[in-house]
Design an enzyme around this catalytic site. Sequence first.
Site, PDB file in Angstrom:
ATOM      1  N   LYS A  76       0.836  -1.217   0.000  1.00  0.00           N
ATOM      2  CA  LYS A  76       0.000   0.000   0.000  1.00  0.00           C
ATOM      3  C   LYS A  76       0.867   1.261   0.000  1.00  0.00           C
ATOM      4  O   LYS A  76       0.640   2.180  -0.772  1.00  0.00           O
ATOM      5  CB  LYS A  76      -0.913   0.051   1.235  1.00  0.00           C
ATOM      6  CG  LYS A  76      -1.873  -1.097   1.359  1.00  0.00           C
ATOM      7  CD  LYS A  76      -2.819  -0.887   2.537  1.00  0.00           C
ATOM      8  CE  LYS A  76      -2.129  -0.859   3.892  1.00  0.00           C
ATOM      9  NZ  LYS A  76      -1.575  -2.155   4.319  1.00  0.00           N
ATOM     10  N   ARG A  88      -9.278   1.313   9.173  1.00  0.00           N
ATOM     11  CA  ARG A  88      -8.780  -0.026   9.499  1.00  0.00           C
ATOM     12  C   ARG A  88      -9.792  -0.817  10.303  1.00  0.00           C
ATOM     13  O   ARG A  88      -9.542  -1.982  10.615  1.00  0.00           O
ATOM     14  CB  ARG A  88      -7.529   0.121  10.355  1.00  0.00           C
ATOM     15  CG  ARG A  88      -6.255  -0.368   9.727  1.00  0.00           C
ATOM     16  CD  ARG A  88      -5.158  -0.116  10.727  1.00  0.00           C
ATOM     17  NE  ARG A  88      -3.946  -0.777  10.390  1.00  0.00           N
ATOM     18  CZ  ARG A  88      -2.964  -0.228   9.673  1.00  0.00           C
ATOM     19  NH1 ARG A  88      -3.095   0.966   9.180  1.00  0.00           N
ATOM     20  NH2 ARG A  88      -1.861  -0.910   9.454  1.00  0.00           N
ATOM     21  N   ARG A 122      11.778  -5.401   4.907  1.00  0.00           N
ATOM     22  CA  ARG A 122      11.530  -3.989   4.567  1.00  0.00           C
ATOM     23  C   ARG A 122      12.518  -3.050   5.259  1.00  0.00           C
ATOM     24  O   ARG A 122      12.798  -3.187   6.448  1.00  0.00           O
ATOM     25  CB  ARG A 122      10.105  -3.615   4.977  1.00  0.00           C
ATOM     26  CG  ARG A 122       9.836  -2.120   4.847  1.00  0.00           C
ATOM     27  CD  ARG A 122       8.390  -1.795   4.785  1.00  0.00           C
ATOM     28  NE  ARG A 122       7.674  -2.114   6.009  1.00  0.00           N
ATOM     29  CZ  ARG A 122       6.354  -1.994   6.140  1.00  0.00           C
ATOM     30  NH1 ARG A 122       5.631  -1.596   5.118  1.00  0.00           N
ATOM     31  NH2 ARG A 122       5.778  -2.283   7.271  1.00  0.00           N
ATOM     32  N   ARG A 146      11.590  -0.746  10.646  1.00  0.00           N
ATOM     33  CA  ARG A 146      10.552  -0.315  11.577  1.00  0.00           C
ATOM     34  C   ARG A 146      10.512  -1.209  12.808  1.00  0.00           C
ATOM     35  O   ARG A 146      10.719  -2.412  12.715  1.00  0.00           O
ATOM     36  CB  ARG A 146       9.194  -0.358  10.878  1.00  0.00           C
ATOM     37  CG  ARG A 146       8.861   0.942  10.190  1.00  0.00           C
ATOM     38  CD  ARG A 146       7.660   0.838   9.322  1.00  0.00           C
ATOM     39  NE  ARG A 146       6.534   0.127   9.916  1.00  0.00           N
ATOM     40  CZ  ARG A 146       5.349   0.007   9.336  1.00  0.00           C
ATOM     41  NH1 ARG A 146       5.143   0.558   8.153  1.00  0.00           N
ATOM     42  NH2 ARG A 146       4.373  -0.651   9.912  1.00  0.00           N
ATOM     43  N   ARG A 173      -0.122  -8.007  13.974  1.00  0.00           N
ATOM     44  CA  ARG A 173      -0.692  -7.122  12.949  1.00  0.00           C
ATOM     45  C   ARG A 173      -1.567  -7.902  11.973  1.00  0.00           C
ATOM     46  O   ARG A 173      -2.615  -7.417  11.547  1.00  0.00           O
ATOM     47  CB  ARG A 173       0.425  -6.400  12.194  1.00  0.00           C
ATOM     48  CG  ARG A 173       1.017  -5.264  13.011  1.00  0.00           C
ATOM     49  CD  ARG A 173       2.414  -4.917  12.574  1.00  0.00           C
ATOM     50  NE  ARG A 173       2.497  -4.367  11.254  1.00  0.00           N
ATOM     51  CZ  ARG A 173       3.628  -4.339  10.518  1.00  0.00           C
ATOM     52  NH1 ARG A 173       4.742  -4.836  11.027  1.00  0.00           N
ATOM     53  NH2 ARG A 173       3.627  -3.815   9.339  1.00  0.00           N
TER      54      ARG A 173
HETATM   55  P1  ADP Z   1       1.223  -1.670   8.065  1.00  0.00           P
HETATM   56  O1  ADP Z   1       0.104  -1.433   7.098  1.00  0.00           O
HETATM   57  O2  ADP Z   1       2.454  -2.189   7.397  1.00  0.00           O
HETATM   58  O3  ADP Z   1       0.839  -2.508   9.256  1.00  0.00           O
HETATM   59  P2  ADP Z   1       1.207   1.151   8.940  1.00  0.00           P
HETATM   60  O4  ADP Z   1       2.423   1.980   8.774  1.00  0.00           O
HETATM   61  O5  ADP Z   1       0.007   1.484   8.107  1.00  0.00           O
HETATM   62  O6  ADP Z   1       1.720  -0.327   8.686  1.00  0.00           O
HETATM   63  O7  ADP Z   1       0.722   1.149  10.460  1.00  0.00           O
HETATM   64  C1  ADP Z   1       1.599   0.838  11.519  1.00  0.00           C
HETATM   65  C2  ADP Z   1       0.846   0.800  12.836  1.00  0.00           C
HETATM   66  O8  ADP Z   1       0.253   2.098  13.105  1.00  0.00           O
HETATM   67  C3  ADP Z   1      -0.315  -0.174  12.944  1.00  0.00           C
HETATM   68  O9  ADP Z   1       0.082  -1.467  13.268  1.00  0.00           O
HETATM   69  C4  ADP Z   1      -1.147   0.486  14.056  1.00  0.00           C
HETATM   70  O10 ADP Z   1      -0.587   0.256  15.325  1.00  0.00           O
HETATM   71  C5  ADP Z   1      -1.001   1.955  13.773  1.00  0.00           C
HETATM   72  N1  ADP Z   1      -2.072   2.459  12.888  1.00  0.00           N
HETATM   73  C6  ADP Z   1      -1.899   3.013  11.656  1.00  0.00           C
HETATM   74  N2  ADP Z   1      -3.087   3.363  11.149  1.00  0.00           N
HETATM   75  C7  ADP Z   1      -4.031   3.028  12.064  1.00  0.00           C
HETATM   76  C8  ADP Z   1      -5.447   3.110  12.119  1.00  0.00           C
HETATM   77  N3  ADP Z   1      -6.156   3.614  11.107  1.00  0.00           N
HETATM   78  N4  ADP Z   1      -6.083   2.641  13.213  1.00  0.00           N
HETATM   79  C9  ADP Z   1      -5.406   2.140  14.234  1.00  0.00           C
HETATM   80  N5  ADP Z   1      -4.074   2.013  14.263  1.00  0.00           N
HETATM   81  C10 ADP Z   1      -3.387   2.445  13.196  1.00  0.00           C
END
Ligand code: ADP
Length: 220
Positions: free
Chosen positions: A15, A90, A129, A162, A173
């Site tokens: 994404k 999400r 990554r 990360r 996750r």
């Molecule tokens: P990925 O899609 O690879 O898991 P992201 O960078 O989108 O990584 O998100 C990393 C973390 O940030 C998530 O695991 C969560 O803890 C938090 N996060 C990001 N966006 C949201 C959201 N919309 N709602 C809740 N937590 C979020």
Amino acid sequence: MAQILIFLGPPGAGKGTQARVVARELGIPHISTGDILRAAASKKTSLGLAAKAKMDKGQLVPDDLMCPIVEDRLCQPDCKEGAILDGFPRTLAQAECLTAMLSRVGLDEPLVLNIHVEPESVIKRLTGRRTCQTCGEIYNVYLNPPLRDGICDQDGGQLVQRADDNEEAIRIRLQAYDHDTLPLIDYYQSKGHLRQVDGNEEPEAITAKLLSFVKTHDYL
Ligand code: ADP
């Protein structure tokens, strides 16, 4: 016409990589809630510290923290022509709050692009990554390595891993994705807003597919 695009898919679907390219191509901002939270965490704001505790374990940040962050961002003038949402919504509650905020802000219903990949393939993508600390360019030490170890090809910045790209956090996750995010596919499908893209194809082919969906989308 303002286009709000949602990039949906499991962690590691690509994404973020795709959103960067598509946003550049369309001239609209790329809003990554993960990046917003990580920036807040590195500034040690109270939101950032609360979010970091959840993020590092692979857990979701509560909806009541996330929704105002996104609404504030969508109110910025650069979102007038649209935006790409990467990592939001999400949960179903976030999707409901997005629908309400878009109508408040005067933006159209979103087009949702679901990038599909098998859970087995995302482990390698996530553990490999690395991200440039300076420009955010994304690499993978197995699949898309930089020319020089640990150094960004674009600007020579340092590549970092990360905190949540370790096996335990990845497992949590993926569980959160299955439990909280997967229901969004049916939610947007039933509204007729969902388009499916195969995330196993070459990155350029995926970008082309995403752009073709955006360009042929009928905003009524
Ligand atoms: P990925 O899609 O690879 O898991 P992201 O960078 O989108 O990584 O998100 C990393 C973390 O940030 C998530 O695991 C969560 O803890 C938090 N996060 C990001 N966006 C949201 C959201 N919309 N709602 C809740 N937590 C979020």
